[in-house]
Design an enzyme around this catalytic site. Structure first.
Site, mmCIF file in Angstrom:
data_model
loop_
_atom_site.group_PDB
_atom_site.id
_atom_site.type_symbol
_atom_site.label_atom_id
_atom_site.label_comp_id
_atom_site.label_asym_id
_atom_site.label_seq_id
_atom_site.Cartn_x
_atom_site.Cartn_y
_atom_site.Cartn_z
ATOM 1 C CG HIS A 78 41.565 39.173 42.371
ATOM 2 N ND1 HIS A 78 42.170 38.239 41.579
ATOM 3 C CD2 HIS A 78 40.253 38.806 42.425
ATOM 4 C CE1 HIS A 78 41.279 37.356 41.180
ATOM 5 N NE2 HIS A 78 40.108 37.677 41.660
ATOM 6 C CD GLU A 80 37.300 37.426 38.491
ATOM 7 O OE1 GLU A 80 37.554 37.030 39.632
ATOM 8 O OE2 GLU A 80 36.436 36.903 37.754
ATOM 9 C CG ASP A 82 35.456 41.367 40.096
ATOM 10 O OD1 ASP A 82 36.539 40.952 39.662
ATOM 11 O OD2 ASP A 82 34.878 40.831 41.065
ATOM 12 C CG ASP A 164 37.276 37.642 44.877
ATOM 13 O OD1 ASP A 164 36.599 38.672 44.772
ATOM 14 O OD2 ASP A 164 37.887 37.135 43.919
ATOM 15 C CG HIS A 223 32.614 41.168 45.567
ATOM 16 N ND1 HIS A 223 32.351 41.994 44.498
ATOM 17 C CD2 HIS A 223 33.548 40.294 45.128
ATOM 18 C CE1 HIS A 223 33.097 41.635 43.463
ATOM 19 N NE2 HIS A 223 33.839 40.601 43.819
HETATM 20 FE FE1 FEO Z 1 37.818 37.049 41.746
HETATM 21 FE FE2 FEO Z 1 35.652 39.630 42.800
HETATM 22 O O1 FEO Z 1 36.985 38.784 41.712
#
Ligand code: FEO
Length: 393
Positions: A78, A80, A82, A164, A223
């Site tokens: 991904h 993004e 983070d 995610d 996460h």
């Molecule tokens: Fe869509 Fe945890 O980034």
């Protein structure tokens, strides 16, 4: 530094962000983690990285297991930041590594983000990466939650690195679901789904269909905790949320200027609960927007109230409805209410926004001048009963 072992040669090497309280506008009362994973086989693969300020945590964990120069592949599931934020640093350190990313949107997204000439190896649906005794297979999950998003599946260990999907913003010292407890994890999973994935229910359903055939025994999201004991619970929850299934529940969400709209809100709640239906009340000035969205996820009814200000609604109500519209909630009925002094305007404006959000409007007549009298309060109670009956149908 402590890693965690998912199975022999498969490690969590991520970072815990205990203090984050706002994740691009989403309240993270319990912090979060950025999960990176290391697979050590004849070839070594690092699956995702961490948010840039946490790079040292990840690197220290990696170095306890292997030398970064020995990493053969860095897999970016991904773009993004983070998860990709540490790529510039790790790609410098892992001098021999190829950067594995999705052909469609992954490579382009990383190039437009980092403007680096990395040695990309692009993959698509079903591509395999041979690590020696085991292999990674790639499963694109577009829009969950960016176009480039993909899952990586470690076939022999039956571990899905799900990005995610199935994540939670939850900082803990434990890495696995059975070490924390579903009473903590599930509300955070619901909040995560509601605020990040709710607009993509159809795609969630398609992803579950694709992933369902893989024989997965462990899900390692990007996460929060790793699912090894309660996989069925989270998969069933995603299936339900994806379909927009609702509970017999109504939310009354409002703001107030001199207390009149608030009186109406309480009367609506009284009417709803008098019919035995669960109701929750939120003053938008006092409540957190992303917490309310978690409740929107499975509610059947949303009643939104605002006083009229400058012929329109309160900015707090407008902001909330703007957020709701983007999240495209499914299967909701709703109505507007509010008080005004002379010319109204808020109720009509709310109805328009709810309609655009896909909420099926229930005819209401609860816009009152100045302070509602006893008969007007009674009308609110009665309308609450109407809503409760529709919810219970
Ligand atoms: Fe869509 Fe945890 O980034």
């Amino acid at each position: 530094m402590s890693q965690a072992t998912l199975s022999e040669g498969v490690y969590w090497v991520g970072a815990v962000d205990w203090n984050i309280r706002n994740f691009h506008g989403y309240s993270t009362h319990l912090g979060t983690t950025y999960n990176a994973y290391l697979v050590v086989d004849e070839k070594i693969a690092l699956i995702d990285t961490v948010k840039a300020p946490f790079y040292d945590q990840m690197l220290a964990r990696v170095k306890e297991i292997v030398s970064p120069e020995d990493i053969d592949y860095v897999v970016s599931n991904h773009v993004e930041m983070d998860h990709s934020g540490s790529l510039p640093m790790i790609m410098r350190e892992a001098k021999n590594a190829k950067l594995v990313t999705l052909e469609k949107f992954g490579e382009g997204g990383l190039q437009k983000t980092f403007h680096s000439n990395w040695p990309f190896e692009t993959v698509k649906e079903g591509s395999e990466l041979d690590l020696g005794k085991r292999k990674l297979v790639f499963v694109p999950t577009p829009m969950l939650h960016w176009p480039d998003s993909m899952c990586s599946y470690l076939v022999e260990d039956r571990i899905l690195f799900s990005m995610d999907v199935f994540g939670q913003h939850l900082a803990t010292s434990a890495r696995f679901d059975d070490e924390v407890g579903l009473d903590v994890i599930m509300p955070e999973s619901a909040k995560y789904y509601a605020n990040i994935l709710m607009p993509f229910g159809d795609l969630v359903g398609r992803a579950l269909d694709k992933l369902g055939g893989l024989g997965i025994r462990m899900v390692a999201p990007s996460h929060g905790v790793i699912w090894r004991s309660h996989l069925e619970t989270i998969v069933n929850a995603y299936a339900s949320w994806g379909k927009g299934e609702t509970k017999n529940k109504a939310l009354v969400i409002y703001d107030t200027m001199w207390g009149s709209t608030e009186k109406m809100a309480h009367a609506l709640v009284e009417g709803i609960i008098s019919e035995g239906v669960e109701a929750k009340l939120y003053n938008l000035t006092k409540s957190d927007q992303s917490d309310i969205i978690k409740e929107v996820l499975d509610t059947r009814a949303i009643l939104v109230g605002s006083p009229t200000l400058n012929n329109g609604m309160f900015p707090s109500v407008a902001g909330f409805l703007c957020y709701v519209k983007g999240l495209k909630p499914r299967g909701k009925i709703g109505a507007a209410f509010g008080s005004h002094g002379w010319a109204g305007g808020a109720v009509k404006a709310i109805e328009q926004e709810l309609g655009q959000a896909g909420v099926e409007l229930v005819d209401s007549d609860i816009a009152f001048k100045f302070v509602p009298g006893a008969d007007e309060i009674q009308k609110c109670i009665d309308f609450g009963r109407v809503i409760a009956k529709k919810v219970a149908q």
